[in-house]
Design a protein around this motif. Structure first.
Motif, PDB file in Angstrom:
ATOM      1  N   VAL A 163      67.637 -15.698  43.730  1.00 44.97           N
ATOM      2  CA  VAL A 163      68.758 -14.762  43.699  1.00 44.97           C
ATOM      3  C   VAL A 163      69.912 -15.252  44.561  1.00 44.97           C
ATOM      4  CG1 VAL A 163      67.465 -12.697  43.101  1.00 44.97           C
ATOM      5  CG2 VAL A 163      67.639 -13.393  45.484  1.00 44.97           C
ATOM      6  N   PRO A 166      74.881 -16.024  42.574  1.00 44.71           N
ATOM      7  CA  PRO A 166      75.377 -14.875  41.820  1.00 44.71           C
ATOM      8  C   PRO A 166      75.623 -15.266  40.368  1.00 44.71           C
ATOM      9  CG  PRO A 166      76.639 -15.190  43.835  1.00 44.71           C
ATOM     10  CD  PRO A 166      75.757 -16.385  43.676  1.00 44.71           C
ATOM     11  N   VAL A 167      75.578 -14.262  39.500  1.00 40.93           N
ATOM     12  CA  VAL A 167      75.574 -14.555  38.074  1.00 40.93           C
ATOM     13  C   VAL A 167      76.850 -15.253  37.620  1.00 40.93           C
ATOM     14  CG1 VAL A 167      76.477 -12.326  37.337  1.00 40.93           C
ATOM     15  CG2 VAL A 167      74.937 -13.587  35.850  1.00 40.93           C
ATOM     16  N   ARG A 170      76.332 -18.777  38.195  1.00 39.85           N
ATOM     17  CA  ARG A 170      75.368 -19.331  37.236  1.00 39.85           C
ATOM     18  C   ARG A 170      76.038 -19.566  35.905  1.00 39.85           C
ATOM     19  NH1 ARG A 170      71.078 -15.290  38.371  1.00 39.85           N
ATOM     20  NH2 ARG A 170      71.450 -14.593  36.258  1.00 39.85           N
TER      21      ARG A 170
ATOM     22  N   GLY B  26      77.200 -12.448  48.897  1.00 41.94           N
ATOM     23  CA  GLY B  26      77.967 -13.325  48.004  1.00 41.94           C
ATOM     24  C   GLY B  26      78.332 -12.698  46.667  1.00 41.94           C
ATOM     25  N   VAL B 220      72.707  -8.845  45.716  1.00 43.94           N
ATOM     26  CA  VAL B 220      73.144  -9.966  44.892  1.00 43.94           C
ATOM     27  C   VAL B 220      73.315  -9.476  43.460  1.00 43.94           C
ATOM     28  CG1 VAL B 220      72.512 -12.263  44.037  1.00 43.94           C
ATOM     29  CG2 VAL B 220      71.892 -11.584  46.351  1.00 43.94           C
ATOM     30  N   VAL B 221      74.357  -9.980  42.776  1.00 36.79           N
ATOM     31  CA  VAL B 221      74.513  -9.672  41.353  1.00 36.79           C
ATOM     32  C   VAL B 221      73.522 -10.553  40.595  1.00 36.79           C
ATOM     33  CG1 VAL B 221      76.072  -9.700  39.376  1.00 36.79           C
ATOM     34  CG2 VAL B 221      76.945  -9.121  41.632  1.00 36.79           C
TER      35      VAL B 221
END
Lengths: 175, 239
Positions: A163, A166-167, A170, B26, B220-221
């Protein structure tokens, strides 16, 4: 009513959320005729054969409306089986399976909600209810997937996808 | 299109050393005009911290929060207060209307606090009430309104005047499903009319009204959905 009329009436009720092909309609009609729930009437001049419901058919329909559906009558949930197998299959990241399914669920939910955001006309009511059913099912699935993710994180933290990224990062990296 | 709200690599840590709690780790997020972003996640995932940072009620430990392109950290206390009064509006689960003021007075209050004349504030408040479809209850006190009406008034207050960012914390929590839906419909309409919205909810059904849904886990996302970014957005991301 003949086959095409039946299909139109059905699709109007469910608002196009369940498209029927005409072959399906005629197969079902011939089964209903075999079981004496409907009877075929003489063909019209345009060559279409109307059907009418029989007394037996009415009784069956009334029984159907008054009997709750059993959960065991419905198809097995492929998603539950998929997750169970993902847990036990080496090399499969179960949290990725959960997350991609949840994303798909949320996207479907957004689509349904967009349809729903249109102003309500009185004639829309039947398909609104079908739409709500899809929305509630979607919500239930997302809640269950959330629950799965939390349970996996709690009991098998090693299985969780990292995790730290963060998306948005990614996604950027994968583009 | 420029963002109304932007979080760049935002961290928020409460406490120090081994006892430190990392509420956000973050988080990068943008909310553009006309966009409603929903934040989902279990309690303790950082949703409320995110909302507090977005509204300038709290500051990040690292990273940057920008409202209409201005970094909140670079504003003086006075400027920050002005941003909170003029740009950002809040909608809470329990409506938070002042019980001794009528609907129109509640909506006018933030403008009056900001120095707008009573008459102009009232006119803007009536316009805002009309936008959420409740002009007929302008003269009522909160205890004379239904929950759904109170929440509509709260949305009118959040977006009165020039305010363009609405931060909603479980706005449907205390309402039945039909009323909750009506409130989200209003929120959606106000966002479609040009505001930017950040909606914290634990109900996926409500998040469905958003253009984008992000999932927070332990600050966290972990997941984000919604319409795919356009090429322009990508260029903007890379810039």
């Amino acid at each position: 009513m003949h086959g095409y009329q039946l299909r139109a009436a059905f699709e109007e009720s469910v608002g196009g959320t369940w498209a029927l092909n005409i072959g399906q309609v005629y197969t079902t009609l011939s089964r209903l005729e075999r079981d004496e729930f409907v009877r075929a009437l003489p063909e019209s001049e345009s060559g279409q054969r109307p059907y009418e419901i029989t007394e037996t058919g009415r009784a069956e329909l009334s029984r159907w409306f008054s009997t709750p559906l059993e959960r065991t009558d419905r198809p097995r949930d492929e998603l539950a089986i998929k997750l169970a197998l993902a847990m036990t299959t080496p090399g499969v990241d179960v949290t990725t399976v959960v997350q991609s399914q949840r994303t798909a669920g949320v996207r479907a939910l957004q689509e349904y909600t967009r349809l729903k955001a249109r102003p309500i006309e009185p004639d829309d009511l039947s398909w609104r209810l079908v739409l709500d059913s899809l929305i509630f099912q979607c919500e239930a699935e997302i809640r269950w997937l959330d629950h799965c993710e939390m349970t996996i994180l709690r009991h098998r933290p090693g299985l969780a996808a990292p995790v730290s990224a963060p998306v948005e990062e990614r996604e950027r990296n994968s583009r | 299109m420029s963002s109304v709200l932007e979080l760049r690599g935002v961290h928020r840590t409460h406490g120090r050393g081994p006892a430190a709690v990392h509420a956000l780790r973050g988080v990068t997020l943008r909310v553009r005009p006309g966009e409603l972003v929903a934040v989902m996640g279990p309690s303790g995932s950082g949703k409320s911290t995110l909302l507090n940072l977005a509204g300038g009620l709290d500051g990040p430990s690292h990273g940057e929060v920008l409202v209409e392109g201005r970094s909140l950290a670079e504003l003086s206390r006075r400027e920050l207060a002005a941003v909170r009064r003029r740009t950002v509006g809040y909608v809470f689960q329990d409506f938070n209307l002042l019980p001794s003021l009528t609907a129109v007075e509640n909506v006018a209050l933030p403008l009056e606090l900001d120095g707008v004349s009573v008459r102009r504030a009232r006119r803007a408040a009536l316009a805002s009430l009309s936008e959420v479809g409740v002009t007929d209850i302008a003269g009522r006190f909160p205890d004379q309104m239904s929950g759904g009406q109170q929440q509509r008034v709260a949305i009118a207050r959040a977006l009165v005047g020039e305010r363009r960012l609405v931060l909603a914390d479980e706005p449907t929590g205390a309402l039945d499903s039909g009323t909750g839906e009506a409130v989200l419909r209003v929120l959606r309409e106000r966002v479609d009319a040009g505001a930017a919205g950040l909606l914290v909810t634990h109900e996926a059904r409500h998040a469905g009204w958003a253009d984008r849904v992000i999932f927070l886990r332990d600050g966290v996302v972990v997941d984000s959905s919604g319409p795919l970014d356009t090429a322009d957005d990508l260029l903007e991301h890379r810039a």
